[in-house]
Design an enzyme around this catalytic site. Structure first.
Site, PDB file in Angstrom:
ATOM      1  CE  LYS A  12      -0.391  -1.618   6.669  1.00  0.00           C
ATOM      2  NZ  LYS A  12       0.554  -1.301   5.559  1.00  0.00           N
ATOM      3  CG  PHE A  60       8.904   3.341   2.958  1.00  0.00           C
ATOM      4  CD1 PHE A  60       8.383   2.498   3.938  1.00  0.00           C
ATOM      5  CD2 PHE A  60       9.636   2.774   1.928  1.00  0.00           C
ATOM      6  CE1 PHE A  60       8.606   1.134   3.915  1.00  0.00           C
ATOM      7  CE2 PHE A  60       9.862   1.398   1.891  1.00  0.00           C
ATOM      8  CZ  PHE A  60       9.350   0.577   2.882  1.00  0.00           C
ATOM      9  NE  ARG A  88       2.834 -10.864   2.652  1.00  0.00           N
ATOM     10  CZ  ARG A  88       3.349  -9.635   2.828  1.00  0.00           C
ATOM     11  NH1 ARG A  88       3.322  -9.058   4.037  1.00  0.00           N
ATOM     12  NH2 ARG A  88       3.847  -8.968   1.837  1.00  0.00           N
ATOM     13  NE  ARG A 105      -1.394  -4.653   1.350  1.00  0.00           N
ATOM     14  CZ  ARG A 105      -0.197  -5.070   1.729  1.00  0.00           C
ATOM     15  NH1 ARG A 105       0.521  -5.862   0.955  1.00  0.00           N
ATOM     16  NH2 ARG A 105       0.288  -4.700   2.905  1.00  0.00           N
ATOM     17  CG  ASN A 115      -0.546  -1.243   2.002  1.00  0.00           C
ATOM     18  OD1 ASN A 115      -0.822  -1.078   3.193  1.00  0.00           O
ATOM     19  ND2 ASN A 115       0.622  -1.707   1.599  1.00  0.00           N
ATOM     20  CG  HIS A 118       1.124  -5.812   8.907  1.00  0.00           C
ATOM     21  ND1 HIS A 118       2.367  -5.570   8.387  1.00  0.00           N
ATOM     22  CD2 HIS A 118       1.277  -6.845   9.784  1.00  0.00           C
ATOM     23  CE1 HIS A 118       3.242  -6.417   8.939  1.00  0.00           C
ATOM     24  NE2 HIS A 118       2.599  -7.190   9.789  1.00  0.00           N
TER      25      HIS A 118
HETATM   26  P1  ADP Z   1       4.028  -5.487   3.022  1.00  0.00           P
HETATM   27  O1  ADP Z   1       3.079  -4.698   3.889  1.00  0.00           O
HETATM   28  O2  ADP Z   1       3.363  -5.923   1.746  1.00  0.00           O
HETATM   29  O3  ADP Z   1       4.681  -6.619   3.766  1.00  0.00           O
HETATM   30  P2  ADP Z   1       6.588  -4.114   3.221  1.00  0.00           P
HETATM   31  O4  ADP Z   1       6.873  -4.977   4.385  1.00  0.00           O
HETATM   32  O5  ADP Z   1       7.583  -4.081   2.123  1.00  0.00           O
HETATM   33  O6  ADP Z   1       5.170  -4.483   2.562  1.00  0.00           O
HETATM   34  O7  ADP Z   1       6.379  -2.611   3.688  1.00  0.00           O
HETATM   35  C1  ADP Z   1       5.657  -2.331   4.874  1.00  0.00           C
HETATM   36  C2  ADP Z   1       4.698  -1.202   4.592  1.00  0.00           C
HETATM   37  O8  ADP Z   1       5.446  -0.031   4.289  1.00  0.00           O
HETATM   38  C3  ADP Z   1       3.797  -1.406   3.371  1.00  0.00           C
HETATM   39  O9  ADP Z   1       2.627  -2.152   3.648  1.00  0.00           O
HETATM   40  C4  ADP Z   1       3.460   0.018   3.020  1.00  0.00           C
HETATM   41  O10 ADP Z   1       2.411   0.525   3.855  1.00  0.00           O
HETATM   42  C5  ADP Z   1       4.741   0.755   3.336  1.00  0.00           C
HETATM   43  N1  ADP Z   1       5.562   0.901   2.141  1.00  0.00           N
HETATM   44  C6  ADP Z   1       6.251  -0.061   1.489  1.00  0.00           C
HETATM   45  N2  ADP Z   1       6.905   0.423   0.429  1.00  0.00           N
HETATM   46  C7  ADP Z   1       6.632   1.754   0.406  1.00  0.00           C
HETATM   47  C8  ADP Z   1       7.016   2.838  -0.438  1.00  0.00           C
HETATM   48  N3  ADP Z   1       7.809   2.647  -1.496  1.00  0.00           N
HETATM   49  N4  ADP Z   1       6.515   4.063  -0.158  1.00  0.00           N
HETATM   50  C9  ADP Z   1       5.717   4.268   0.906  1.00  0.00           C
HETATM   51  N5  ADP Z   1       5.319   3.294   1.749  1.00  0.00           N
HETATM   52  C10 ADP Z   1       5.762   2.059   1.504  1.00  0.00           C
HETATM   53 MG    MG Z   2       6.027  -6.615   5.337  1.00  0.00          MG
END
Ligand code: ADP
Ligand code: MG
Length: 136
Positions: A12, A60, A88, A105, A115, A118
């Site tokens: 990212k 978000f 993951r 992360r 973070n 992805h």
């Molecule tokens: P992951 O990337 O771990 O699969 P998610 O699919 O739940 O997580 O969310 C996609 C992305 O959205 C996250 O990597 C993060 O960048 C963003 N995100 C998730 N939850 C939040 C939140 N509460 N506030 C802001 N950004 C968020």
């Molecule tokens: Mg995701």
């Protein structure tokens, strides 16, 4: 039984701009994930919105789409045994504060939105996400 899978990884904008690509790729390789294909690009907000459309109802979502389109990223196809779950695990929890020691992360994430990486979360989404970036 071997179960070789492919998954999509994205470095990212926060990680790309800190020149962490090589360090993150080294972590994939150390964990027996090979990088089949990779490219650097800067996507538009509309493309980010399409990529993240599963999150369109989340509070978000707009911030997330602005963020992913805010600067250059690197997208990669990772391949290896159980690559989807393995990636993951290597990435760590969405919120870097909750990620386990040694995960990408935990090492490099700045905040829940910035973070660093992805990774596809299922075989179905891996297929969709790989074709989004590589089969067009
Ligand atoms: P992951 O990337 O771990 O699969 P998610 O699919 O739940 O997580 O969310 C996609 C992305 O959205 C996250 O990597 C993060 O960048 C963003 N995100 C998730 N939850 C939040 C939140 N509460 N506030 C802001 N950004 C968020
Ligand atoms: Mg995701």
């Amino acid at each position: 039984m071997s179960d070789v899978e492919q998954t999509l990884s994205i470095i990212k904008p926060d990680a790309y701009e800190r020149n962490l690509s090589d360090k993150i790729k080294a972590i994939f390789l150390k964990n027996n994930l090979s990088i089949l294909n990779s490219k650097k690009l800067h996507i538009s907000k509309d493309e980010a919105a399409e990529f993240y459309k599963v999150h369109q109802s989340k509070p978000f979502y707009d911030q997330l789409c602005n963020y992913l389109s805010s600067g250059p990223i690197e997208v990669m196809i990772l391949e290896g045994e159980n690559a989807i779950l393995k990636n993951r695990e290597i990435m760590g929890a969405t919120d870097p504060k909750k990620a386990k020691d040694g995960t990408i992360r935990k090492l490099y994430g700045i905040s829940i939105d910035k973070n660093s990486v992805h990774g596809s979360d299922s075989a179905e989404n891996a297929k969709i996400e790989i074709s989004f970036f590589f089969n067009k």
